[in-house]
Design an enzyme around this catalytic site. Structure first.
Site, PDB file in Angstrom:
ATOM      1  CE  LYS A 118      -3.450   2.483   2.435  1.00  0.00           C
ATOM      2  NZ  LYS A 118      -4.774   2.321   3.313  1.00  0.00           N
ATOM      3  CE  LYS A 169      -6.327   1.530  -0.278  1.00  0.00           C
ATOM      4  NZ  LYS A 169      -6.529   1.786   0.782  1.00  0.00           N
TER       5      LYS A 169
END
Ligand code: PBG
Length: 333
Positions: free
Chosen positions: A202, A257
């Site tokens: 992330k 992400k």
């Protein structure tokens, strides 16, 4: 008969492209209902749904309204949802205590959804940012987000979510060691069956802005960014290292992400690990597309569908997308 002297290619790739049926025969990727995960914003404050300013057509739901809407979406083939709570300021403190409060409406929401739609997969975020007054994903000591103090809370949050019936725990906090700790506590407390989808790579991205506004977690106080725990946008090797660690610690699925600008990471992760790999088309990506669509610069159906196929082509097994309701509708036409 005139003999063609010209040397011409035997292989003409346009042959299979010429007709619709042959294009379909050679198509390598397809979007299915089961590929989609719908991220949903929940609030206990409103008895209605209210539109999120920076995300047209995305709403903050009271559970009653959500349950009604799910009826239609389930009929259209919705397979899984991811829940994100919107918490009012009066319930926030610097420890994120409300995350661990048994009266937190998120637990009841999970129970209600699982009761009414037992076949829908419910994915719950594990992180403190909706609950902390400073909007960080963990707790702060000496001016820094403290890894191990945060872990204690994240473990408890994960256990409470598991108790409420959530199917997949999705830690999005990026603390070191959280997957291993959560996994061993799930095992210890009789939740062996609960899956962990790790937000493994992330990045500290500018594309989460609309989400932070949507869940009332936009006002980061010092430290003013999440760079001490979310990844540097410039790094690839580090992402692979993160993912390897999370798999080793017991993750069942991995997530990359943001989504579209990070397809290189998705492709690489899939190639190296061959694990169930998910992409999150995040709020900023949604808002970028919608802004261009609303101004008439892009065609909605084509551009949204293209973004999905690109995820599939890169190797994603599924996509978290705010377009899920729109796409489910289109896939059924
Ligand atoms: C919370 C969390 C964030 C997102 C998902 N979980 C925000 C953040 O890390 O700041 C972003 C999702 C989106 O932008 O759509 N840890």
């Amino acid at each position: 008969m005139k003999i063609i002297k010209r040397k011409f290619p035997r292989t003409r790739l346009r042959r299979t492209r010429m007709k619709s049926f042959s294009r379909k025969m050679v198509s390598e990727n397809i979007l299915k209902q089961n590929d989609l995960v719908w991220p949903v914003f929940l609030t206990e404050e409103l008895k209605m749904k209210s539109e999120i300013k920076s995300m047209p057509n995305v709403y903050l739901y009271h559970i009653e309204i959500l349950l009604k809407e799910l009826e239609i979406l389930v009929k259209l083939g919705l397979n899984a949802i991811a829940l994100f709570p919107h918490i009012t300021n009066d319930k926030k403190d610097d420890q994120g205590s409300y995350a661990l409060n048994k009266d937190n409406f998120i637990f009841e929401a999970v129970r209600r959804i699982k009761k009414e739609y037992p076949h829908i997969g419910v994915i719950c975020d594990v992180a403190l940012d909706p609950y902390t007054s400073h909007a960080h994903d963990g707790v702060i000591s000496n001016g820094e987000v403290n890894n191990d103090d945060s872990l204690e809370k994240l473990i408890e949050q994960a256990l409470l979510l598991a108790d409420s019936g959530c199917d997949i725990i999705a830690p999005s906090d990026m603390m070191d060691g959280r997957i291993g700790m959560i996994r061993s506590h799930l095992e210890k407390y009789n939740h062996q069956e609960i899956m962990i989808m790790s937000y493994a790579a992330k990045y500290s991205s500018s594309l989460y802005g609309p989400f932070r506004n949507a869940i009332n977690a936009a006002n980061l106080v010092e430290p003013f960014d999440k760079k001490s725990y979310q990844m540097d946008i410039a790094n690839v090797d580090e992402a692979i290292h993160e993912i390897a660690m999370d798999i080793n610690e017991g993750a069942d699925m991995i997530m990359i992400k943001p989504g579209l600008p990070y397809l290189d990471i998705i492709a690489k992760a899939k190639e190296i690990f061959s694990m169930p790999t998910f992409a999150y088309q995040v709020s900023g990506e949604y808002s970028m597309l919608v802004s261009a669509i609303e101004r008439g610069f892009l065609n909605k159906r084509d551009s949204v569908y293209e973004s999905m196929i690109c995820f599939k082509r890169a190797g994603a097994d599924g996509i978290f997308t705010y377009f899920a309701p729109y796409l489910l509708d289109k896939l059924n036409q």
